[in-house]
Every structure is written in structure tokens, then in C-alpha cells.
Scaffold this motif. Structure first.
Motif, PDB file in Angstrom:
ATOM      1  N   SER A  10       0.818  -1.219   0.000  1.00 41.83           N
ATOM      2  CA  SER A  10       0.000   0.000   0.000  1.00 41.83           C
ATOM      3  C   SER A  10       0.853   1.271   0.000  1.00 41.83           C
ATOM      4  CB  SER A  10      -0.928   0.039   1.222  1.00 41.83           C
ATOM      5  OG  SER A  10      -1.774  -1.071   1.220  1.00 41.83           O
ATOM      6  N   ASN A  23      -1.359   3.641  -3.468  1.00 43.25           N
ATOM      7  CA  ASN A  23      -1.771   2.357  -2.889  1.00 43.25           C
ATOM      8  C   ASN A  23      -1.133   1.202  -3.670  1.00 43.25           C
ATOM      9  OD1 ASN A  23      -3.140   0.981  -0.965  1.00 43.25           O
ATOM     10  ND2 ASN A  23      -5.177   1.392  -1.772  1.00 43.25           N
TER      11      ASN A  23
ATOM     12  N   ASN B 278     -10.562  -0.150  -3.653  1.00 39.88           N
ATOM     13  CA  ASN B 278      -9.263  -0.252  -2.984  1.00 39.88           C
ATOM     14  C   ASN B 278      -9.059   0.890  -2.005  1.00 39.88           C
ATOM     15  OD1 ASN B 278      -7.751  -2.608  -3.752  1.00 39.88           O
ATOM     16  ND2 ASN B 278      -7.662  -1.804  -5.821  1.00 39.88           N
ATOM     17  N   ALA B 322      -6.075  -6.956  -1.168  1.00 43.72           N
ATOM     18  CA  ALA B 322      -5.804  -6.088  -2.321  1.00 43.72           C
ATOM     19  C   ALA B 322      -6.599  -6.638  -3.489  1.00 43.72           C
ATOM     20  CB  ALA B 322      -4.317  -6.067  -2.651  1.00 43.72           C
TER      21      ALA B 322
END
Lengths: 479, 351
Positions: A10, A23, B278, B322
Motif C-alpha cells: 500500500s 496504494n 481499494n 488487495a
């Protein structure tokens, strides 16, 4: 079990208000070759800087060999440079040409403390190392005599000797389909089998699928897709292939000779004999990438040929005449040809001012230029500084600056290097504008993949000068 | 919206004080030099006073300004929703009172109450309170018995699978379960869905190597992290397909981490939606459904956010979900967990 060598978790990096890495999450296993395809070029420099220099990040964390080496929380970070042994192979890093291969590998590395160098010891040590890693090179050869693939292999070997567990390969400028590329990639796989990990960055998806175990597509500064080797299908990768069918149709060349090289020899250039006509685009394909700096010196009239003549519009080139008709755009011009302390409009006018010095007196003429070119460049023409502008705008500035200057001859040095698909199309449209104006264009490139798509003719450069010539059409551009 | 009362920020008064102090010392220096110049006396005091300015500035930078800026940066990251970890262990605290407030805020966000407030957890608790599990299982067993008597083996099998699914989902209250039981639950869920989709759906579970399968036999994972993700893949990815939908779970082990990748060949999502999803995973306010970080979100997004939330609460910000996706090319959801074999191992990992 597969050990993780590198993990970015991230990671967010912001520079001048723009999120270059947003990210961004990625991990690399031991002995893996991971491909990175930057669809829009954003974040590439930042990622390389993060991996090789352990730069400060705004958020996230970076782990190397399962140990946290960087974090948004400064208390949890380690000193930059001390944490990660990551090698870097790229065209710009290079080797020292006047030293042998063995000297480059063993002498030019951190921790080498000897004062007296025994060449024979180095050569035998190199031989043992080369055998271990399957490298078929002689350690006594000078680095300047290496082929491109061999130079990259030696850079990688140097990184391995230096203790790097991970090596970043960036834009190894060998063309897809070239045996040199196959040789380099085979060596990369041999290194990987010995446990060395690679992050392979390239703008050509074909290059990546030829060697990588996985390919990660990056867009907008974040990883949007990771494709495993077993999934390398046309369907999954179609978005990343460059299709020359979309390029603009170019007008046919004229016959009047604009630039003529008449048996010119200088440095690496040996008896070059060719001409470029009005409105013609000629590609000088220098696979070994040896003639660029010499061509630059000759065409900017910083040096004279050892033999032969260079003529512009029939007249011998000189600093006062001839050279004034030539515009030279270097590779990655956004780095070296943009002046960040000047406004975009001033950047645009700087070349025209060589012909019209009164351009700087008062703002009326520059206002006319701004109004006229706003339609082509957009509102970025009003920006106080080019910093933070997208890549397309920066390329617009560079090319439009020369367009305003109106040269007879435009020389482009590797115009498509380090560009993504969208940017390549954009650069092609900029080149087409010059062709429409009947400017003679000479492209000097070590890769033909994109340059051939805009060229009418290709001249092949070998050790003894120009060894071949091919006419090019739209279909030929993809061979 | 709060008014900007920047003039009342102590930080600005602090800076103004330093500047004023330096100005006073500079004036003193000027006076001493003037005195020296006019009567030749007081050289040493003049030199000392002049030297004190850079010394004070350097000390102020090292011991006041830099620590203050670092703490300010961590507080800014927290207010923007990036992180809670940084404020829990600030190297330099503003003051006792301010730190108490920050600690209290962190407690509220990271406490068990926050975990229990996540929607899916609340749903399961509600189900547990309203439905007597034994009544449910007995009823399902009755249906299974009738089906067997009538020779409907398929219905009997499905009822048995449903019963196992509910037992795992409702009855088992533990936070951590073995990876094997979590995978078994996914297989049961797939069998149930197979009755609806038939040949149009396939599930594949694979370990990177047989060695990994053996090593992960005792690995503990949070309960109900895989089934919601698989459900998401089916409903939002595969359901809209005209061809066979494939969902696969690929498990990798690195020694310290377990990486579970749930992939589908579904319709994928647009770049905009992917970014939104995200961002919600990473923004702390989005994870708790608070403020602008939460977004409106679809149900699928809420399910993934719930799983991500629980992982981060249990193990810290270095773990979680993710999402990678492209429109028309499917979606990959990568779940990263620490490798643990006991619940007590988890306590050493979290924030």
C-alpha cells in the motif's frame, strides 16, 4: 514454501501534489522474474527510486527479505541505502568502457579495498564466476567492445557479486525478436534458477511475456492486474499490445534532398553515405547503439567529420548555416529539454527567439503564439511551470517548440524510449505534423518496433557503416 | 463546517514566540556590538550573544521543530484516514492531555466494539439470537431423512451440505479456525451454489506445492474470510457471464505469510470502481463506514471491506486485502495473512 524477497504494501508517494504511486502493492519471490508494465508511465521513476534508494514514502511500508525497511512512520524506517541490496541494470547505468569486464565486476563494487590490482587474478576469478552462472564471456575483454546484451549481462553479474538478492532491469533496449534479447533473457533465467530475483520493467509486453513468471500491469500508479505465466493469452494481454493499425497515415516523401551524408566518417561512424529528402522520414537503425553521440556532435556542428561531407540543402553544414536548419530532439526530452524555472509559454518560444530575438521584448508576439497553439497544446500552455504536467503535455512543449522554429530537418534520438502505448501514439501524431509540413526527418534508434512504423526507409548500421537499406510501409513496421 | 480559527493554533504562537525570541536576541547582539564599536568593551559578550542565535536555532530544530513536524505528520495521516497505527505509538507526544484524547480515539476505533459493529458480524449475531440452531439442524435433518426415503439423493446431499454450512457459520464462535476448515466451508458453499448454476460454475483450490499443503495444515486464519470473497466472485463476477464461470483459490506460503488469491474470469470492474474499492480498503474511515471515506458502496464492496477490516483489526495494517481487476478480464482478490498456528501468536502481530 517460497521466500519473499521484496514487498511493497500500500505504498503511496506524492510529489508536487501528484500521486505517483497510489496504494501500490507488489511482492516478489526468491528466484522469480516479475515483469512490470507501466501502462501510462506514471510512477515508474518513483518505483525505481523507492527500490534502489529507499526513498521516503507518504504511506505504506516496504519489506526486504521479510524485514521492514521503509515505512510512512519515520520511527520504523531504516537509513536509506543501508537497507536493501538491490541491483539496477539499465541503459544509463552502464559499465566503464576503458576497463575490462573482470575489472568492472570486481573492482568497481562497494567494499573493494585493494590498492594493487592483479589482472590475471581478476581474470581467473571472473572465469570461475562466469562458469558458475553460465556466462560465456572473457573477462579480459574491454567493456566498450561488448554487445548490448553482454553489457546488460555483465551489469547483472556485477549486481550479483555485490550481494544483490533482487535486480531491477529497466528498458533493456534490445528489440523484441532480436537474438541479443533472447541471449539476455536466457541469462536472466539462469540467474533466477540460482535464486536471484528480478523486476523487469519494459514498455513492450512481448518482451515481458518472453521471460517473466508473472507480469504486473500498473496504471495510475497502482497495480491493476497480475497475470501469471499460465495465463499469457491474447485475451488477457490484448489491452497491452501496441497496434500499428491505429497510427496516423503519413504523406508521401518528396525528392529534394535536405540532408546528405557523403562518405562521412567520425568516431563510430564509418563512411556513412545516405540522404534524406524533403518530407521523408528515414530510420537509422543502430542496433548496438554506438553512433548517437557522434551523430549529435556532427549535426550540432560541435565536431567536424574526419572525412567526407555533410550537406544541408546542397550547402556544406557549418555552425552559422546548415546547423541552423536542423532541430535535434534528444531521447526522453522531458528530462533534458524542458526548463522547469520557465513558464510553459516561454519554454515554447525559446527556440523561435533564436530567429526572432524581439520575441522577448514585450508580450504581444508571445500572446499570439499562445493563442495560436492553445488548440494544439491545450490549457497547459498557461501553466507557470511545466512541473507536474502530464507526459503528453511535456512532449507537446518540446515538439511544438521545434515546430514553431520550423526546421528543414528534424533529428529524433530514440523518440519512443520509456514511453507507454498512449504516449507513443501521441508522439507519432507529433511526428506526422512535421511530415505534413514536408520536414525531412531522421530517426536514430536502436529499436525498430515503433520507429519503423513512422518511417519511409530504414538504413541498417553495422560495424563497417551502413550495411543495408529497406523500404518500409505500415505492415513492415511490425516485423 | 468548523470555522478556520488558525490564529488560535498553539503551533503558530509557538513559531511566533521563537521568531520573537530570536529578534530580541538579535537586538541584544546589535546593542552589544554597538557598545563594543563605540567604547571598545564588551567583545566577549557580543560574540557570545551572536553565537547563541545559531545555537538556539539548531537546538530548536533538533529538539522542538523536527519532533513537532513528525508528530503533526502522523496526526495528519490519521485525520485523512490512512492509519491508526502511527498515533498509537507516537514517538513525541504533543502533551499529556492531547495524547489522552488521541489514545481514547484509537481505542474506540480499534476496540472489540468496533469489530462487533461490522455489519456482517451483527447479522450473524442477530441470526444466532433469533434462530435456535438446534431447531434448524433438526429440521434440516428431517428434510434429509424424507429425501432419502423418497430416493432423492441429490436433495439429501444438498440438505446435508446446507446443514454443515450453517453449523460452521452460526455455531462456531471462534475468531480463528484452521485453513483446512475454512476451505471445507468454501467447498460446501460451492456445492450449494452448484445446484443453482450447474455446469456454468467451477471451483478450483490449489496449493503452490504439496509441501505448502503440509506446512499449512495447522495454519490459523480468521473465520469466514474466504466464503464471502468467493460469494462476491460468483455474484458480481461470474453470474453475468454467458460462458462457464471459473473461480479459483491459489494458496502460497512464504514462511511468515499466507497469501490466498481468489480469482474469477468474470466481468471484472472499471478502473473507477476498482479505485473506489481499494481506497475503501485502505481508508480507516471507509473500513468503519464513517465519514466521506465510506462511500456509498455496493454490497460486494461491503463484504470485502468487512473481511479486510477484520484482518487488519486482528493482525495490523500490514495484512489485508488487495483487489486487482480489469473490465472484461476478471478479478483477483489477494488476501495476505500472517502465518500463525495459535491464537496467542496473533496477539503479537497486531497494532
Amino acid at each position: 514454501m517460497r521466500k519473499e524477497v521484496f514487498r511493497a504494501d500500500s505504498v503511496t508517494c506524492t510529489r508536487a501534489g501528484l500521486k505517483l504511486l497510489d496504494n501500490f502493492s507488489l511482492h516478489v519471490f526468491e528466484g522469480e522474474v516479475l515483469g512490470l508494465f507501466f501502462a501510462d508511465n506514471r510512477g515508474k521513476d518513483e518505483f525505481v527510486g523507492l527500490a534502489t534508494e529507499n526513498r521516503a514514502i507518504d504511506y505504506g511500508r516496504v519489506l526486504f527479505m521479510d524485514r521492514q525497511v521503509n515505512s510512512y512512520n519515520a520511527a520504523n524506517s531504516v537509513r536509506p541505502g543501508a537497507a536493501m541490496r538491490i541491483g539496477y541494470v539499465s541503459r544509463t547505468e552502464g559499465l566503464i568502457g576503458d576497463m575490462t569486464v573482470a575489472e568492472n565486476v570486481f573492482v568497481m563494487r562497494r567494499g573493494f579495498r585493494k590498492y594493487i590490482i592483479n589482472k590475471s587474478v581478476l581474470t581467473s576469478q571472473f572465469a570461475a564466476l562466469a562458469e558458475e552462472y553460465g556466462v560465456s564471456l572473457d573477462g579480459s575483454v574491454y567493456a566498450r567492445d561488448l554487445s548490448m546484451a553482454d553489457a546488460y549481462i555483465i551489469q547483472a553479474l556485477k549486481a550479483v557479486v555485490d550481494g544483490s538478492a533482487l535486480i531491477i532491469v529497466r528498458n533493456a533496449c534490445i528489440e523484441y525478436g532480436d537474438p541479443e534479447l533472447t541471449k539476455f533473457q536466457q541469462q536472466v533465467r539462469r540467474f533466477a534458477e540460482r535464486g536471484v530475483s528480478f523486476i523487469y520493467i519494459s514498455g513492450d509486453i512481448n518482451v515481458l511475456t518472453g521471460v517473466c513468471d508473472r507480469v504486473a500491469a500498473v496504471e495510475g500508479g497502482r497495480v491493476i492486474r497480475v497475470v501469471d505465466r499460465s495465463e499469457y493469452t491474447a485475451e488477457k494481454l490484448r489491452r497491452y499490445h501496441f497496434s500499428p493499425g491505429r497510427m496516423p497515415v503519413l504523406p508521401e516523401a518528396g525528392t529534394a534532398s535536405m540532408l546528405r551524408f557523403d562518405k562521412v566518417s567520425f568516431g563510430s561512424i564509418s563512411k556513412f553515405d545516405f540522404s534524406v529528402s524533403e518530407g521523408e522520414c528515414v530510420l537509422l537503425w543502430d542496433r548496438m547503439d554506438r553512433i548517437r553521440s557522434d551523430m549529435r556532435s556532427l549535426l550540432s556542428r560541435e565536431a567536424k567529420p574526419d572525412s567526407g561531407e555533410i550537406r544541408v540543402r546542397g550547402a556544406q553544414i557549418s555552425k552559422s548555416s546548415g546547423a541552423a536548419h536542423i532541430s535535434y530532439i534528444r531521447e526522453v526530452p522531458t528530462r533534458s529539454m524542458i526548463f522547469s524555472e520557465m513558464s510553459c509559454l516561454d519554454n515554447l518560444c525559446i527556440r523561435a527567439a533564436e530567429r526572432v530575438p524581439s520575441l522577448w521584448m514585450g508580450s504581444a508576439r508571445r500572446t499570439v503564439i499562445r493563442d495560436e497553439y492553445r488548440a494544439l497544446i491545450g490549457d497547459s500552455i498557461d501553466a507557470d511551470s511545466p512541473q507536474g504536467l502530464p507526459a503528453e503535455s511535456l512532449y507537446d512543449l518540446v515538439y511544438m517548440r521545434e515546430y514553431i522554429y520550423n526546421p528543414r530537418i528534424l533529428v529524433l534520438e530514440r523518440p519512443f524510449i520509456e514511453t507507454d502505448i498512449g504516449l507513443r501514439m501521441h508522439i507519432m501524431s507529433l511526428i506526422a505534423m512535421f511530415k505534413q509540413r514536408r520536414t525531412a526527418i531522421l530517426i536514430i534508434d536502436s529499436s525498430t518496433t515503433d520507429s519503423a512504423a513512422v518511417s519511409d526507409r530504414m538504413l541498417i548500421v553495422g560495424g563497417s557503416g551502413i550495411t543495408g537499406e529497406r523500404a518500409l510501409g505500415i505492415e513492415e513496421g511490425m516485423e | 463546517m468548523k470555522e478556520d480559527s488558525g490564529k488560535n493554533y498553539l503551533s503558530r504562537r509557538f513559531v511566533a514566540f521563537i521568531v520573537a525570541a530570536c529578534a530580541v536576541i538579535a537586538a541584544l547582539c546589535a546593542a552589544l556590538w554597538y557598545l563594543y564599536a563605540s567604547c571598545g568593551r564588551g567583545l566577549v559578550p557580543a560574540i557570545c550573544a551572536t553565537a547563541s542565535i545559531p545555537i538556539i536555532l539548531i537546538l530548536a530544530k533538533l529538539f522542538l521543530i523536527d519532533p513537532y513536524r513528525e508528530t503533526e505528520r502522523m496526526l495528519t495521516l490519521f485525520s485523512k484516514g490512512y492509519s491508526t497505527e502511527g498515533i498509537s505509538g507516537l514517538k513525541w507526544q504533543m502533551s499529556e492531555g492531547v495524547q489522552d484524547v488521541v489514545d481514547r480515539l484509537a481505542d474506540i476505533l480499534l476496540s472489540d466494539e468496533a469489530v462487533n459493529m461490522s455489519k456482517r458480524q451483527a447479522q450473524y449475531l442477530a441470526m444466532q439470537n433469533q434462530i435456535n440452531p438446534h431447531f434448524l439442524y433438526n429440521t434440516l435433518e428431517g428434510i434429509r431423512g424424507e429425501a432419502l426415503l423418497n430416493g432423492s439423493d441429490d436433495i439429501a446431499k444438498m440438505t446435508e451440505t446446507l446443514s454443515q454450512f450453517f453449523r460452521y457459520t452460526i455455531s462456531n464462535l471462534e475468531t480463528l479456525v484452521t485453513l483446512d476448515s475454512e476451505l471445507a466451508n468454501v467447498r460446501n458453499y460451492y456445492i450449494i451454489q452448484e445446484y443453482r448454476f450447474g455446469d456454468r460454475l467451477s471451483l478450483d483450490i490449489a496449493f503452490e506445492s504439496e509441501g505448502d499443503r503440509a506446512a499449512l495444515q495447522n495454519a490459523k486464519v480468521p473465520k469466514l474470510i474466504l466464503q464471502p470473497v468467493v460469494e462476491n466472485a460468483i455474484i458480481h463476477g461470474v453470474e453475468g457471464l454467458s460462458v462457464t464461470g471459473h473461480v479459483s483459490i491459489f494458496i502460497q506460503y512464504t514462511g511468515s505469510r499466507v497469501i490466498l488469491t481468489v480469482s474469477d474470469n468474470g466481468v471484472g470492474m472499471s478502473a473507477e470502481k476498482l479505485r473506489e474499492l481499494n481506497d475503501r480498503m485502505s481508508n480507516i474511515y471507509g473500513r468503519f463506514g464513517v465519514g466521506s471515506g465510506a462511500g456509498s458502496g455496493s454490497e460486494g464492496g461491503i463484504a470485502l471491506a468487512n473481511v479486510n477490516n477484520r484482518i487488519k483489526l486482528l493482525f495490523g495494517e500490514g495484512y489485508g486485502i488487495a483487489i486487482m481487476s480489469e473490465e472484461g478480464a476478471g478479478t483477483d482478490v489477494e488476501i495476505t495473512l500472517p502465518y500463525i498456528t495459535r491464537y496467542s501468536d496473533a496477539e503479537g502481530i497486531g497494532p
